[in-house]
Enzyme design. Structure first.
Site, PDB file in Angstrom:
ATOM      1  N   THR A 182       0.850  -1.192   0.000  1.00 15.07           N
ATOM      2  CA  THR A 182       0.000   0.000   0.000  1.00 15.07           C
ATOM      3  C   THR A 182       0.887   1.244   0.000  1.00 15.07           C
ATOM      4  OG1 THR A 182      -1.845  -1.039   1.096  1.00 15.07           O
ATOM      5  CG2 THR A 182      -1.545   1.296   1.562  1.00 15.07           C
ATOM      6  N   GLY A 212     -10.621  -2.284   3.331  1.00 13.42           N
ATOM      7  CA  GLY A 212      -9.607  -2.240   4.394  1.00 13.42           C
ATOM      8  C   GLY A 212      -9.623  -0.921   5.138  1.00 13.42           C
ATOM      9  N   ASP A 213      -8.520  -0.639   5.797  1.00 12.05           N
ATOM     10  CA  ASP A 213      -8.432   0.564   6.635  1.00 12.05           C
ATOM     11  C   ASP A 213      -8.118   1.829   5.848  1.00 12.05           C
ATOM     12  OD1 ASP A 213      -5.920  -0.677   6.068  1.00 12.05           O
ATOM     13  OD2 ASP A 213      -4.973   0.654   7.531  1.00 12.05           O
ATOM     14  N   THR A 232      -0.208   1.190   6.982  1.00  8.92           N
ATOM     15  CA  THR A 232      -0.156   0.030   6.095  1.00  8.92           C
ATOM     16  C   THR A 232      -0.085  -1.215   6.959  1.00  8.92           C
ATOM     17  OG1 THR A 232       1.133  -1.181   4.455  1.00  8.92           O
ATOM     18  CG2 THR A 232       2.372   0.322   5.864  1.00  8.92           C
TER      19      THR A 232
HETATM   20  N1  ASP Z   1      -3.863  -1.803   4.851  1.00  7.78           N
HETATM   21  C1  ASP Z   1      -4.185  -2.353   3.560  1.00  7.78           C
HETATM   22  C2  ASP Z   1      -5.515  -3.054   3.629  1.00  7.78           C
HETATM   23  O1  ASP Z   1      -5.744  -3.761   4.589  1.00  7.78           O
HETATM   24  C3  ASP Z   1      -3.176  -3.311   3.056  1.00  7.78           C
HETATM   25  C4  ASP Z   1      -1.767  -2.777   3.004  1.00  7.78           C
HETATM   26  O2  ASP Z   1      -1.368  -1.990   3.850  1.00  7.78           O
HETATM   27  O3  ASP Z   1      -1.043  -3.148   2.089  1.00  7.78           O
HETATM   28  O4  ASP Z   1      -6.283  -2.939   2.707  1.00  7.78           O
END
Ligand code: ASP
Length: 314
Positions: A182, A212-213, A232
Protein backbone atom coordinates in the site's frame (compact mmCIF):
# COMPACT_ATOMS: atom_id res chain seq x y z
CA UNK A 1 8.76 26.28 17.27
CA UNK A 2 8.65 24.83 13.78
CA UNK A 3 11.66 22.62 13.03
CA UNK A 4 11.32 22.97 9.30
CA UNK A 5 9.46 25.08 6.77
CA UNK A 6 8.00 21.97 5.24
CA UNK A 7 8.41 18.22 5.46
CA UNK A 8 7.01 15.03 4.09
CA UNK A 9 7.14 11.27 4.70
CA UNK A 10 5.83 8.39 2.64
CA UNK A 11 5.49 4.63 2.75
CA UNK A 12 5.17 1.98 0.09
CA UNK A 13 3.85 -0.73 2.38
CA UNK A 14 5.19 -2.82 5.23
CA UNK A 15 5.47 -6.57 5.51
CA UNK A 16 7.61 -9.59 5.08
CA UNK A 17 10.35 -8.19 2.86
CA UNK A 18 13.18 -10.71 3.27
CA UNK A 19 16.46 -9.28 2.09
CA UNK A 20 17.28 -12.57 0.44
CA UNK A 21 14.16 -12.37 -1.73
CA UNK A 22 15.17 -9.06 -3.29
CA UNK A 23 18.03 -8.62 -5.71
CA UNK A 24 20.16 -5.49 -5.66
CA UNK A 25 18.56 -4.44 -8.93
CA UNK A 26 15.02 -4.83 -7.51
CA UNK A 27 15.95 -2.94 -4.37
CA UNK A 28 17.37 -0.15 -6.51
CA UNK A 29 14.08 0.03 -8.44
CA UNK A 30 12.04 0.42 -5.24
CA UNK A 31 14.42 3.03 -3.93
CA UNK A 32 14.26 4.96 -7.20
CA UNK A 33 10.44 5.14 -7.18
CA UNK A 34 10.39 6.18 -3.52
CA UNK A 35 12.92 8.93 -4.31
CA UNK A 36 10.92 10.02 -7.34
CA UNK A 37 7.74 10.28 -5.24
CA UNK A 38 9.58 12.29 -2.58
CA UNK A 39 11.00 14.57 -5.26
CA UNK A 40 7.49 15.18 -6.62
CA UNK A 41 6.20 16.08 -3.15
CA UNK A 42 9.24 18.19 -2.34
CA UNK A 43 8.79 20.19 -5.54
CA UNK A 44 5.22 21.07 -4.53
CA UNK A 45 6.12 22.01 -0.97
CA UNK A 46 9.20 24.02 -1.95
CA UNK A 47 7.03 26.04 -4.35
CA UNK A 48 4.78 26.94 -1.41
CA UNK A 49 1.84 24.82 -2.52
CA UNK A 50 -0.31 22.81 -0.12
CA UNK A 51 0.38 19.61 1.80
CA UNK A 52 -2.67 18.14 0.05
CA UNK A 53 -1.16 18.75 -3.38
CA UNK A 54 2.17 17.29 -2.21
CA UNK A 55 0.72 14.02 -0.90
CA UNK A 56 -1.40 13.59 -4.04
CA UNK A 57 1.52 14.19 -6.40
CA UNK A 58 3.75 11.80 -4.44
CA UNK A 59 1.10 9.09 -4.49
CA UNK A 60 0.51 9.55 -8.20
CA UNK A 61 4.13 8.47 -8.82
CA UNK A 62 3.66 5.34 -6.71
CA UNK A 63 0.23 4.49 -8.15
CA UNK A 64 1.75 4.70 -11.63
CA UNK A 65 4.55 2.32 -10.68
CA UNK A 66 3.76 -1.41 -10.99
CA UNK A 67 5.99 -2.09 -7.97
CA UNK A 68 3.47 -0.98 -5.38
CA UNK A 69 0.05 -2.28 -4.41
CA UNK A 70 -1.90 0.80 -5.54
CA UNK A 71 -3.17 1.83 -8.94
CA UNK A 72 -1.09 -0.14 -11.46
CA UNK A 73 0.27 -3.24 -9.67
CA UNK A 74 -2.69 -3.57 -7.28
CA UNK A 75 -3.27 -7.01 -5.78
CA UNK A 76 -6.14 -9.27 -6.85
CA UNK A 77 -9.27 -10.27 -4.97
CA UNK A 78 -10.17 -13.95 -4.59
CA UNK A 79 -12.21 -13.53 -7.77
CA UNK A 80 -9.17 -12.30 -9.67
CA UNK A 81 -10.29 -8.68 -9.93
CA UNK A 82 -8.79 -5.38 -8.83
CA UNK A 83 -10.66 -3.35 -6.19
CA UNK A 84 -8.82 -0.19 -5.14
CA UNK A 85 -9.38 2.00 -2.07
CA UNK A 86 -7.99 5.49 -1.38
CA UNK A 87 -8.46 8.48 0.93
CA UNK A 88 -7.21 12.03 1.41
CA UNK A 89 -7.63 14.34 4.38
CA UNK A 90 -6.68 17.96 5.10
CA UNK A 91 -5.71 18.74 8.70
CA UNK A 92 -6.84 22.33 9.16
CA UNK A 93 -10.37 21.89 7.84
CA UNK A 94 -10.69 18.12 8.33
CA UNK A 95 -12.06 18.06 4.80
CA UNK A 96 -11.82 14.49 3.57
CA UNK A 97 -12.66 12.28 0.64
CA UNK A 98 -12.42 8.54 0.05
CA UNK A 99 -13.27 5.90 -2.51
CA UNK A 100 -13.43 2.15 -2.31
CA UNK A 101 -13.71 -0.78 -4.69
CA UNK A 102 -12.68 1.21 -7.75
CA UNK A 103 -11.92 -1.08 -10.66
CA UNK A 104 -10.79 1.19 -13.45
CA UNK A 105 -9.43 4.56 -12.26
CA UNK A 106 -5.71 5.02 -12.89
CA UNK A 107 -5.09 7.27 -9.90
CA UNK A 108 -7.52 6.53 -7.08
CA UNK A 109 -5.94 9.21 -4.89
CA UNK A 110 -7.26 11.89 -7.25
CA UNK A 111 -10.70 10.25 -7.25
CA UNK A 112 -10.67 10.51 -3.43
CA UNK A 113 -9.66 14.15 -3.73
CA UNK A 114 -12.50 14.79 -6.21
CA UNK A 115 -14.97 13.26 -3.74
CA UNK A 116 -13.68 15.72 -1.14
CA UNK A 117 -13.68 18.76 -3.39
CA UNK A 118 -16.63 18.15 -5.66
CA UNK A 119 -19.19 15.69 -4.28
CA UNK A 120 -20.33 17.04 -0.93
CA UNK A 121 -19.80 13.50 0.40
CA UNK A 122 -16.90 11.85 2.17
CA UNK A 123 -16.92 8.21 1.03
CA UNK A 124 -18.16 6.71 -2.23
CA UNK A 125 -18.07 2.99 -3.03
CA UNK A 126 -17.97 0.58 -5.96
CA UNK A 127 -19.99 1.42 -9.09
CA UNK A 128 -21.10 4.79 -7.67
CA UNK A 129 -17.50 5.75 -6.92
CA UNK A 130 -16.42 4.65 -10.39
CA UNK A 131 -19.24 6.64 -12.05
CA UNK A 132 -18.46 9.72 -9.97
CA UNK A 133 -14.75 9.50 -10.76
CA UNK A 134 -15.48 9.28 -14.48
CA UNK A 135 -17.89 12.21 -14.32
CA UNK A 136 -15.18 14.19 -12.51
CA UNK A 137 -12.83 13.55 -15.44
CA UNK A 138 -10.55 10.93 -13.90
CA UNK A 139 -8.51 8.92 -16.37
CA UNK A 140 -9.61 5.27 -16.59
CA UNK A 141 -7.79 2.14 -17.75
CA UNK A 142 -8.76 -1.45 -18.64
CA UNK A 143 -7.98 -4.39 -16.29
CA UNK A 144 -4.80 -5.23 -18.20
CA UNK A 145 -3.28 -1.89 -17.26
CA UNK A 146 -3.46 -2.73 -13.54
CA UNK A 147 -2.43 -6.39 -13.87
CA UNK A 148 1.12 -7.51 -13.13
CA UNK A 149 2.32 -11.07 -13.38
CA UNK A 150 3.85 -10.96 -9.90
CA UNK A 151 0.49 -10.01 -8.28
CA UNK A 152 -1.28 -12.69 -10.30
CA UNK A 153 1.16 -15.35 -9.10
CA UNK A 154 0.69 -14.11 -5.53
CA UNK A 155 -3.05 -14.68 -5.93
CA UNK A 156 -2.61 -18.18 -7.35
CA UNK A 157 -0.37 -19.09 -4.42
CA UNK A 158 -2.68 -17.50 -1.86
CA UNK A 159 -5.84 -19.15 -3.08
CA UNK A 160 -4.20 -22.51 -3.62
CA UNK A 161 -5.99 -24.04 -0.67
CA UNK A 162 -9.37 -22.48 -1.49
CA UNK A 163 -9.42 -20.12 1.47
CA UNK A 164 -9.53 -16.34 1.47
CA UNK A 165 -7.18 -13.83 3.10
CA UNK A 166 -7.78 -13.70 6.86
CA UNK A 167 -10.19 -16.67 6.90
CA UNK A 168 -10.64 -17.33 10.58
CA UNK A 169 -9.63 -20.96 10.28
CA UNK A 170 -6.17 -20.06 9.05
CA UNK A 171 -3.70 -21.36 11.64
CA UNK A 172 -2.32 -17.84 11.96
CA UNK A 173 -4.27 -15.11 10.18
CA UNK A 174 -1.29 -12.79 10.28
CA UNK A 175 0.67 -15.30 8.24
CA UNK A 176 -1.43 -14.00 5.37
CA UNK A 177 0.27 -10.62 5.68
CA UNK A 178 2.77 -11.24 2.91
CA UNK A 179 4.25 -8.06 1.55
CA UNK A 180 1.71 -5.27 1.64
CA UNK A 181 2.75 -2.51 -0.74
CA UNK A 182 0.00 0.00 0.00
CA UNK A 183 1.21 3.58 -0.52
CA UNK A 184 0.74 6.57 1.74
CA UNK A 185 2.07 10.08 2.29
CA UNK A 186 1.87 12.73 4.99
CA UNK A 187 3.06 16.32 4.67
CA UNK A 188 3.44 19.67 6.42
CA UNK A 189 3.43 22.71 4.13
CA UNK A 190 4.96 26.17 4.54
CA UNK A 191 1.69 27.58 5.86
CA UNK A 192 1.64 24.98 8.65
CA UNK A 193 -1.04 22.87 6.98
CA UNK A 194 -1.03 19.08 7.34
CA UNK A 195 -2.47 16.46 4.97
CA UNK A 196 -2.52 12.68 4.60
CA UNK A 197 -3.30 10.31 1.74
CA UNK A 198 -3.36 6.53 1.35
CA UNK A 199 -4.01 4.36 -1.71
CA UNK A 200 -4.19 0.57 -1.98
CA UNK A 201 -5.37 -2.50 -3.82
CA UNK A 202 -6.04 -4.03 -0.39
CA UNK A 203 -4.92 -7.57 0.41
CA UNK A 204 -4.17 -10.40 -2.00
CA UNK A 205 -7.01 -12.96 -2.14
CA UNK A 206 -9.37 -10.70 -0.20
CA UNK A 207 -13.06 -11.47 -0.30
CA UNK A 208 -14.57 -9.33 -3.09
CA UNK A 209 -16.32 -6.37 -1.49
CA UNK A 210 -13.87 -6.33 1.43
CA UNK A 211 -12.78 -2.82 2.39
CA UNK A 212 -9.61 -2.24 4.39
CA UNK A 213 -8.43 0.56 6.63
CA UNK A 214 -6.98 2.86 3.97
CA UNK A 215 -10.24 4.64 2.98
CA UNK A 216 -11.63 4.53 6.54
CA UNK A 217 -10.85 7.91 8.08
CA UNK A 218 -9.38 7.54 11.53
CA UNK A 219 -8.23 3.98 10.79
CA UNK A 220 -5.74 4.01 7.89
CA UNK A 221 -5.79 7.72 7.07
CA UNK A 222 -6.21 10.81 9.25
CA UNK A 223 -5.21 14.48 9.41
CA UNK A 224 -6.15 17.22 11.86
CA UNK A 225 -4.32 20.23 13.27
CA UNK A 226 -2.11 18.01 15.43
CA UNK A 227 -0.93 15.28 13.11
CA UNK A 228 -1.26 13.56 9.73
CA UNK A 229 -1.13 9.74 9.54
CA UNK A 230 -1.12 6.98 6.93
CA UNK A 231 -1.07 3.27 7.80
CA UNK A 232 -0.16 0.03 6.10
CA UNK A 233 -0.73 -3.51 7.30
CA UNK A 234 -3.58 -5.89 8.06
CA UNK A 235 -6.42 -3.39 7.62
CA UNK A 236 -8.93 -5.17 9.82
CA UNK A 237 -6.78 -4.63 12.92
CA UNK A 238 -6.05 -0.98 12.06
CA UNK A 239 -9.79 -0.40 11.77
CA UNK A 240 -10.47 -2.10 15.10
CA UNK A 241 -7.70 -0.05 16.74
CA UNK A 242 -8.98 3.16 15.12
CA UNK A 243 -5.25 3.50 14.64
CA UNK A 244 -4.69 6.79 12.82
CA UNK A 245 -7.09 8.83 14.94
CA UNK A 246 -5.85 7.21 18.13
CA UNK A 247 -2.40 8.67 17.47
CA UNK A 248 -3.90 12.15 17.36
CA UNK A 249 -5.90 11.49 20.53
CA UNK A 250 -2.82 10.28 22.41
CA UNK A 251 -0.85 13.34 21.31
CA UNK A 252 -3.59 15.77 22.29
CA UNK A 253 -4.70 14.19 25.56
CA UNK A 254 -1.58 12.43 26.80
CA UNK A 255 0.86 14.94 25.27
CA UNK A 256 2.87 12.13 23.71
CA UNK A 257 5.22 12.88 20.82
CA UNK A 258 4.79 11.35 17.34
CA UNK A 259 7.07 8.39 18.01
CA UNK A 260 5.62 7.47 21.37
CA UNK A 261 2.01 7.82 20.22
CA UNK A 262 2.48 5.88 17.00
CA UNK A 263 4.50 3.12 18.69
CA UNK A 264 1.81 2.70 21.36
CA UNK A 265 -0.87 2.43 18.69
CA UNK A 266 1.17 -0.09 16.73
CA UNK A 267 1.51 -2.15 19.92
CA UNK A 268 -2.26 -2.06 20.23
CA UNK A 269 -2.64 -3.22 16.62
CA UNK A 270 -0.22 -6.06 17.42
CA UNK A 271 -2.28 -7.06 20.48
CA UNK A 272 -5.23 -7.50 18.12
CA UNK A 273 -3.07 -9.75 15.95
CA UNK A 274 -2.18 -7.17 13.31
CA UNK A 275 1.13 -6.29 11.72
CA UNK A 276 2.18 -3.29 9.70
CA UNK A 277 3.48 0.24 9.97
CA UNK A 278 2.58 3.90 10.23
CA UNK A 279 3.96 7.19 8.97
CA UNK A 280 3.22 10.23 11.08
CA UNK A 281 4.07 13.95 10.91
CA UNK A 282 3.12 16.61 13.43
CA UNK A 283 2.54 20.33 13.05
CA UNK A 284 6.21 21.06 13.79
CA UNK A 285 7.50 18.67 11.18
CA UNK A 286 8.54 15.84 13.53
CA UNK A 287 8.24 12.51 11.74
CA UNK A 288 7.89 8.93 13.03
CA UNK A 289 7.74 5.80 10.87
CA UNK A 290 7.39 2.77 13.17
CA UNK A 291 6.64 -0.73 11.87
CA UNK A 292 6.50 -4.23 13.40
CA UNK A 293 7.21 -6.20 10.23
CA UNK A 294 10.53 -7.20 8.67
CA UNK A 295 10.56 -4.05 6.60
CA UNK A 296 8.62 -1.03 5.37
CA UNK A 297 9.32 0.84 2.14
CA UNK A 298 9.58 4.42 3.35
CA UNK A 299 11.21 7.79 2.92
CA UNK A 300 11.30 11.38 4.10
CA UNK A 301 12.41 14.80 3.00
CA UNK A 302 12.16 18.32 4.42
CA UNK A 303 13.25 21.89 3.83
CA UNK A 304 16.14 21.14 6.19
CA UNK A 305 17.18 17.67 5.03
CA UNK A 306 17.75 15.72 1.83
CA UNK A 307 15.74 12.76 0.62
CA UNK A 308 16.21 9.62 2.74
CA UNK A 309 14.86 6.25 1.65
CA UNK A 310 14.86 3.00 3.65
CA UNK A 311 13.40 -0.50 3.53
CA UNK A 312 14.65 -2.55 6.49
CA UNK A 313 14.81 -1.75 10.17
CA UNK A 314 18.44 -0.73 9.99
N1 ASP B 1 -3.86 -1.80 4.85
C1 ASP B 1 -4.19 -2.35 3.56
C2 ASP B 1 -5.52 -3.05 3.63
O1 ASP B 1 -5.74 -3.76 4.59
C3 ASP B 1 -3.18 -3.31 3.06
C4 ASP B 1 -1.77 -2.78 3.00
O2 ASP B 1 -1.37 -1.99 3.85
O3 ASP B 1 -1.04 -3.15 2.09
O4 ASP B 1 -6.28 -2.94 2.71
Amino acid sequence: MRRTDFAMALHGGAGAIPRASMSDAQEAQYRAVLAEALTAGHRVLAAGDTALEAVCQALRVMEDSPLFNAGRGSVFTHKGEIEMDAAVMVGRTRAAGAVCQLKAVKNPVFAARAVMERSGHVLLAAAGAQAFAESAGMETAPPDYFRTEERWQQLLTARGDGRLALDSDLPNPTAAEGKFGTVGAVALDRSGGLAAATSTGGMTNKRWGRIGDSPILGAGTWADETVAVSATGVGEMFIRACAAHEISARMRFLHEDVLRASSAVLDDVARLGGRGGLIVIDAEGHIAMPFNTAGMFRGRVSSASDIEVAIYSD
